[in-house]
Design a protein around this motif. Structure first.
Motif, PDB file in Angstrom:
ATOM      1  N   THR A  94       1.104  -1.248  -0.147  1.00 35.13           N
ATOM      2  CA  THR A  94      -0.074   0.044   0.031  1.00 35.13           C
ATOM      3  C   THR A  94       0.805   1.354  -0.036  1.00 35.13           C
ATOM      4  O   THR A  94       0.646   2.011  -0.802  1.00 35.13           O
ATOM      5  CB  THR A  94      -0.865   0.112   1.151  1.00 35.13           C
ATOM      6  OG1 THR A  94      -1.618  -1.268   1.241  1.00 35.13           O
ATOM      7  CG2 THR A  94      -1.719   1.285   0.975  1.00 35.13           C
ATOM      8  N   GLN A 106       2.282   1.665  -3.523  1.00 35.70           N
ATOM      9  CA  GLN A 106       1.139   2.286  -4.252  1.00 35.70           C
ATOM     10  C   GLN A 106       0.887   3.741  -4.138  1.00 35.70           C
ATOM     11  O   GLN A 106       0.709   4.542  -5.218  1.00 35.70           O
ATOM     12  CB  GLN A 106      -0.150   1.446  -4.011  1.00 35.70           C
ATOM     13  CG  GLN A 106      -0.100   0.151  -4.677  1.00 35.70           C
ATOM     14  CD  GLN A 106      -1.177  -0.771  -4.462  1.00 35.70           C
ATOM     15  OE1 GLN A 106      -2.288  -0.329  -3.525  1.00 35.70           O
ATOM     16  NE2 GLN A 106      -1.711  -1.681  -5.059  1.00 35.70           N
ATOM     17  N   ARG A 107       0.965   4.111  -2.852  1.00 33.90           N
ATOM     18  CA  ARG A 107       0.758   5.414  -2.325  1.00 33.90           C
ATOM     19  C   ARG A 107       1.940   6.488  -3.046  1.00 33.90           C
ATOM     20  O   ARG A 107       1.948   7.525  -3.620  1.00 33.90           O
ATOM     21  CB  ARG A 107       0.681   5.707  -0.958  1.00 33.90           C
ATOM     22  CG  ARG A 107      -0.526   5.375  -0.489  1.00 33.90           C
ATOM     23  CD  ARG A 107      -0.657   5.413   1.242  1.00 33.90           C
ATOM     24  NE  ARG A 107      -1.843   5.024   1.691  1.00 33.90           N
ATOM     25  CZ  ARG A 107      -1.998   4.829   3.148  1.00 33.90           C
ATOM     26  NH1 ARG A 107      -0.994   5.196   3.907  1.00 33.90           N
ATOM     27  NH2 ARG A 107      -3.122   4.409   3.545  1.00 33.90           N
ATOM     28  N   ALA A 112       1.519   6.493  -6.685  1.00 35.38           N
ATOM     29  CA  ALA A 112       0.473   7.574  -7.075  1.00 35.38           C
ATOM     30  C   ALA A 112       1.027   9.065  -6.959  1.00 35.38           C
ATOM     31  O   ALA A 112       0.683   9.793  -7.770  1.00 35.38           O
ATOM     32  CB  ALA A 112      -0.908   7.272  -6.076  1.00 35.38           C
ATOM     33  N   TYR A 135       3.250   9.952  -9.931  1.00 29.68           N
ATOM     34  CA  TYR A 135       2.276  10.083 -11.191  1.00 29.68           C
ATOM     35  C   TYR A 135       1.489  11.440 -11.214  1.00 29.68           C
ATOM     36  O   TYR A 135       1.474  12.103 -12.164  1.00 29.68           O
ATOM     37  CB  TYR A 135       1.134   8.832 -11.161  1.00 29.68           C
ATOM     38  CG  TYR A 135       1.692   7.689 -11.815  1.00 29.68           C
ATOM     39  CD1 TYR A 135       2.409   7.800 -13.167  1.00 29.68           C
ATOM     40  CD2 TYR A 135       1.513   6.464 -11.360  1.00 29.68           C
ATOM     41  CE1 TYR A 135       3.122   6.655 -13.987  1.00 29.68           C
ATOM     42  CE2 TYR A 135       1.992   5.263 -11.822  1.00 29.68           C
ATOM     43  CZ  TYR A 135       2.748   5.512 -13.268  1.00 29.68           C
ATOM     44  OH  TYR A 135       3.152   4.053 -13.772  1.00 29.68           O
ATOM     45  N   GLU A 136       1.009  11.886  -9.810  1.00 30.66           N
ATOM     46  CA  GLU A 136       0.256  12.766  -9.844  1.00 30.66           C
ATOM     47  C   GLU A 136       1.380  14.147 -10.207  1.00 30.66           C
ATOM     48  O   GLU A 136       0.768  15.036 -10.613  1.00 30.66           O
ATOM     49  CB  GLU A 136      -0.434  13.088  -8.535  1.00 30.66           C
ATOM     50  CG  GLU A 136      -1.617  14.055  -8.410  1.00 30.66           C
ATOM     51  CD  GLU A 136      -2.574  13.867  -9.320  1.00 30.66           C
ATOM     52  OE1 GLU A 136      -2.637  14.633 -10.262  1.00 30.66           O
ATOM     53  OE2 GLU A 136      -3.300  12.848  -9.221  1.00 30.66           O
ATOM     54  N   HIS A 191     -10.676   7.390 -17.135  1.00 33.53           N
ATOM     55  CA  HIS A 191     -10.127   6.176 -16.143  1.00 33.53           C
ATOM     56  C   HIS A 191     -11.286   5.433 -15.688  1.00 33.53           C
ATOM     57  O   HIS A 191     -11.221   4.351 -15.483  1.00 33.53           O
ATOM     58  CB  HIS A 191      -9.618   7.221 -15.100  1.00 33.53           C
ATOM     59  CG  HIS A 191      -8.239   7.788 -15.493  1.00 33.53           C
ATOM     60  ND1 HIS A 191      -7.827   8.619 -14.521  1.00 33.53           N
ATOM     61  CD2 HIS A 191      -7.510   7.639 -16.528  1.00 33.53           C
ATOM     62  CE1 HIS A 191      -6.504   9.204 -15.158  1.00 33.53           C
ATOM     63  NE2 HIS A 191      -6.464   8.595 -16.440  1.00 33.53           N
ATOM     64  N   LYS A 209      -1.882   2.098 -14.242  1.00 32.43           N
ATOM     65  CA  LYS A 209      -1.555   2.506 -13.034  1.00 32.43           C
ATOM     66  C   LYS A 209      -2.298   3.992 -12.938  1.00 32.43           C
ATOM     67  O   LYS A 209      -2.997   4.405 -11.994  1.00 32.43           O
ATOM     68  CB  LYS A 209      -0.164   2.640 -12.599  1.00 32.43           C
ATOM     69  CG  LYS A 209       0.508   1.332 -12.366  1.00 32.43           C
ATOM     70  CD  LYS A 209      -0.301   0.385 -11.337  1.00 32.43           C
ATOM     71  CE  LYS A 209       0.575  -0.695 -10.932  1.00 32.43           C
ATOM     72  NZ  LYS A 209      -0.219  -1.541 -10.055  1.00 32.43           N
ATOM     73  N   GLN A 210      -2.204   4.716 -14.087  1.00 34.61           N
ATOM     74  CA  GLN A 210      -2.796   6.087 -14.180  1.00 34.61           C
ATOM     75  C   GLN A 210      -4.336   6.076 -13.885  1.00 34.61           C
ATOM     76  O   GLN A 210      -4.957   6.833 -13.267  1.00 34.61           O
ATOM     77  CB  GLN A 210      -2.208   7.042 -15.056  1.00 34.61           C
ATOM     78  CG  GLN A 210      -0.914   7.153 -15.293  1.00 34.61           C
ATOM     79  CD  GLN A 210      -0.409   8.079 -16.282  1.00 34.61           C
ATOM     80  OE1 GLN A 210      -0.741   9.235 -16.471  1.00 34.61           O
ATOM     81  NE2 GLN A 210       0.472   7.349 -17.298  1.00 34.61           N
ATOM     82  N   GLN A 228      -6.004   3.492 -12.491  1.00 32.92           N
ATOM     83  CA  GLN A 228      -6.342   3.013 -11.201  1.00 32.92           C
ATOM     84  C   GLN A 228      -6.089   4.105 -10.039  1.00 32.92           C
ATOM     85  O   GLN A 228      -6.667   4.113  -9.062  1.00 32.92           O
ATOM     86  CB  GLN A 228      -5.374   1.775 -10.894  1.00 32.92           C
ATOM     87  CG  GLN A 228      -5.661   0.689 -11.775  1.00 32.92           C
ATOM     88  CD  GLN A 228      -4.828  -0.303 -11.530  1.00 32.92           C
ATOM     89  OE1 GLN A 228      -3.712  -0.527 -10.736  1.00 32.92           O
ATOM     90  NE2 GLN A 228      -4.962  -1.382 -12.186  1.00 32.92           N
ATOM     91  N   PHE A 229      -5.139   4.806 -10.132  1.00 32.68           N
ATOM     92  CA  PHE A 229      -4.946   5.906  -9.359  1.00 32.68           C
ATOM     93  C   PHE A 229      -5.653   7.385  -9.543  1.00 32.68           C
ATOM     94  O   PHE A 229      -5.383   8.249  -8.788  1.00 32.68           O
ATOM     95  CB  PHE A 229      -3.441   6.389  -9.163  1.00 32.68           C
ATOM     96  CG  PHE A 229      -2.438   5.115  -8.814  1.00 32.68           C
ATOM     97  CD1 PHE A 229      -2.894   4.256  -7.980  1.00 32.68           C
ATOM     98  CD2 PHE A 229      -1.281   4.834  -9.421  1.00 32.68           C
ATOM     99  CE1 PHE A 229      -1.901   3.142  -7.681  1.00 32.68           C
ATOM    100  CE2 PHE A 229      -0.357   4.051  -8.972  1.00 32.68           C
ATOM    101  CZ  PHE A 229      -0.812   3.265  -8.248  1.00 32.68           C
ATOM    102  N   THR A 252      -4.894   9.518 -11.783  1.00 30.01           N
ATOM    103  CA  THR A 252      -3.965  10.534 -12.038  1.00 30.01           C
ATOM    104  C   THR A 252      -4.336  11.738 -13.073  1.00 30.01           C
ATOM    105  O   THR A 252      -5.022  11.303 -13.934  1.00 30.01           O
ATOM    106  CB  THR A 252      -2.741   9.987 -12.517  1.00 30.01           C
ATOM    107  OG1 THR A 252      -1.954   8.996 -11.677  1.00 30.01           O
ATOM    108  CG2 THR A 252      -1.458  11.065 -12.795  1.00 30.01           C
TER     109      THR A 252
END
Length: 201
Positions: free
Chosen positions: A3, A6-7, A10, A13-14, A85, A96-97, A99-100, A102
């Motif tokens: 987790t 993933q944070r 994320a 990406y942001e 998304h 991933k983008q 899912q997050f 972004t």
């Protein structure tokens, strides 16, 4: 641990998306400072105050226009990313983008993107205020004149006040971002309703 990873992913990406949104406004403010607003500095030295004010006004006007354009585009793009998304997640995409989420719309991003584009100016201005030097002053005049020059017309003004000029592009970009995003959302919703209505018929 997964987790936290993933944070972290994320976040990066942001951040990359925010930096991408700020890149073109930064380039435009430098270009406009080198051209219209840069001429203002030379005109001030030649004591042609009237013409220097006109050139400064033109430069600031174009700067505002640039931030309106980029604010609108960033706002529209952020709303479209929400829908894209959502569709990707629904079909089980591993992107991933998506899912997050972004780059998706958020009010604060409209102001944060513009603030990021002003960070180079803020750095030079703080250094110049704390330890005045010719290099920083040159950069401020010819790369960030939109914020560094206006108060030079007034005597006895603290150079720290120049930092307040970052509120100008932040307000223009932020407001335009929000308005454009809401209009795009309404347009997409209306389009979806028309398609659903047509399919029922």
């Amino acid at each position: 641990m997964e987790t936290e990873n993933q944070r972290g992913l994320a976040f990066w990406y942001e951040l990359r998306d925010l930096l991408t949104g700020a890149a073109f406004p930064l380039m435009l403010q430098i270009i406009l400072s080198v051209t219209f607003i840069g001429m203002t500095s030379a005109l001030i030295q030649s004591q042609d105050i009237a013409l220097s004010l006109v050139m400064l006004f033109i430069g600031e006007f174009f700067l505002a226009g640039a931030y309106v354009i980029f604010g609108r585009q960033n706002g529209i793009t952020s709303v479209r990313k929400i829908l894209n998304h959502t569709k990707q997640v629904e079909v089980g995409s591993k992107d991933k983008q998506a899912q997050f989420g972004t780059g998706e719309y958020a009010v604060y991003k409209g102001f944060l993107i513009a603030f990021i584009s002003c960070v180079p100016y803020i750095i030079f201005q703080i250094i110049q205020c704390a330890a005045p030097n010719s290099f920083c002053w040159f950069m401020l005049q010819y790369a960030f004149g939109w914020a560094a020059i206006p108060l030079t017309f007034a005597q006895g003004i603290s150079p720290w006040l120049n930092l307040l000029f970052v509120l100008f592009p932040m307000a223009v970009h932020g407001i335009t971002y929000i308005v454009a995003a809401h209009r795009e959302w309404d347009r997409l919703q209306s389009a979806n309703e028309r398609r659903e209505s047509a399919s029922k018929k």
